[in-house]
Design an enzyme around this catalytic site. Structure first.
Site, short mmCIF file in Angstrom:
data_model
loop_
_atom_site.label_atom_id
_atom_site.label_comp_id
_atom_site.label_asym_id
_atom_site.label_seq_id
_atom_site.Cartn_x
_atom_site.Cartn_y
_atom_site.Cartn_z
CG ASP A 1 -1.93 1.06 1.27
OD1 ASP A 1 -2.18 1.70 0.23
OD2 ASP A 1 -2.49 1.30 2.35
CD GLU B 1 -4.98 6.63 0.62
OE1 GLU B 1 -6.11 6.10 0.66
OE2 GLU B 1 -4.03 6.25 1.35
CD GLU B 2 -2.17 5.24 3.96
OE1 GLU B 2 -3.22 5.22 4.62
OE2 GLU B 2 -1.80 4.28 3.26
#
Length: 345
Positions: free
Chosen positions: A94, A125-126
């Site tokens: 990921d 994104e995280e």
């Protein structure tokens, strides 16, 4: 393009070995931009903040389809290693392995004469998708399809859940704990609100299931011998529809706590193409923030169950298969019209 095909394992390991936990993506972004330039891409380094960039490579005439994923990852960082068919390392699953498979697929598509394929690789994104929000402003006119990458076990996504992150804050009055009647415990109020939350009916959907939540953070009080004057909890709801319905369901809690909005990402219904297994995924992606890049699909190697774990890995065979699948998906999409691909749900 250079003469040699992309080495997916080598590219994944090079990216994994650069610490790009969210907020620290600068070095990885610069390395990736130079790598793509070395393979013949015209690359835009889109600044997101003082230290971080998105890496965007699109054809001179504009992209009809872009592959997109993120190169930030969760802490703690640990470097790559290969054991048998497994490539370990933070971000291997990921989503740096996904990114490498996308680069390999784009390379093959270009060699096959498909000139309308681009790459959009983002930061953040995280932690709130700030990279995707910036990348959306850079979308090229006429881009028809976005193939976003997250770990889906090489299945297409039919839908993803959204998120609603709320902060519950309780206020009290401090007092010496030997005279609790002189104070008002904020911690007690917060506990009562969280217990009441368990009994509240939350929205459900026949495909995505019922809304569920996690109490992720709790803090409060000043000392063991003081009645707590303040307390708070952050709650993450995994939504299946309009987040306003969740907020309305929580209205009874407002007599005990103040409810503040922190973050919302809507659920997404996705298009699929024939010939691939498809599934519903309960997590969120950057897709809601990349709408200007075209009709979205979701696909990627690796399992979400090993992403973010202490032994994060991805199967090398699955990475190689993913590149083949990305090529097949892109060729199908480029022959189709926007809107001709309908959501299954």
């Amino acid at each position: 393009m250079t003469a040699d095909p992309v080495d997916i394992v080598a590219l994944t390991r090079s990216l994994v070995d650069i610490d790009s936990t969210t907020g620290r993506e600068g070095e990885a972004g610069r390395w990736l931009a130079e790598y793509l330039r070395g393979r013949g891409y015209t690359v835009t380094e889109q600044r997101v903040d003082d230290t971080r960039i998105n890496v965007i490579a699109t054809p001179d005439r504009g992209a009809e389809l872009v592959f997109s994923t993120h190169f930030d990852c969760v802490p703690p960082f640990f470097s790559s290693r290969v054991e048998g068919d497994r490539l370990y390392g933070r971000g291997s699953c990921d989503a740096k392995g996904i990114l490498a498979a996308m680069v390999a697929a784009a390379d093959r598509l270009t060699r096959d004469g498909e000139s309308g394929v681009g790459l959009v690789f983002v930061v953040g994104e995280e932690r709130g998708s700030d990279g995707a929000r910036a990348a959306n402003k850079a979308a090229t006119t006429g881009c028809r399809f976005l193939v976003n990458g997250e770990p889906t076990d090489n299945r297409l996504g039919r839908a993803t859940r959204g998120i609603l992150r709320l902060k519950l804050t309780a206020s009290g009055r401090a007092a010496h704990s030997s005279f609790p009647e002189l104070g008002e415990s904020a911690i007690d109020k917060l506990i009562d609100a969280l217990i009441e939350l368990r009994a509240i009916a939350l929205p459900s959907d026949p495909v995505l299931g019922r809304t569920h939540y996690t109490v992720g953070l709790i803090s409060g009080g000043v000392a063991p011998n003081v009645v707590s004057p303040s307390a708070e909890a952050e709650v993450m709801f995994r939504t299946i529809g309009d987040a306003a319905e969740v907020r309305r369901a929580l209205t009874p809690l407002e007599r005990r706590v103040r409810i503040d909005h922190v973050l919302e990402v809507p659920p997404v219904r996705l298009a699929t193409v024939p010939g691939f297994d498809a599934a519903v995924f309960p997590y969120t992606t950057d897709i809601p923030f990349l709408s200007a890049w075209g009709q979205p699909l979701l696909f990627g190697p690796g399992s979400i169950h090993v992403a973010h774990t202490a032994d994060e890995f991805v199967s090398i065979a699955e990475l190689e298969q993913a590149a083949d699948h990305y090529v097949a998906i892109a060729k199908t999409l480029l022959k189709s019209e926007v809107g001709s691909l309908k959501s299954e749900v």
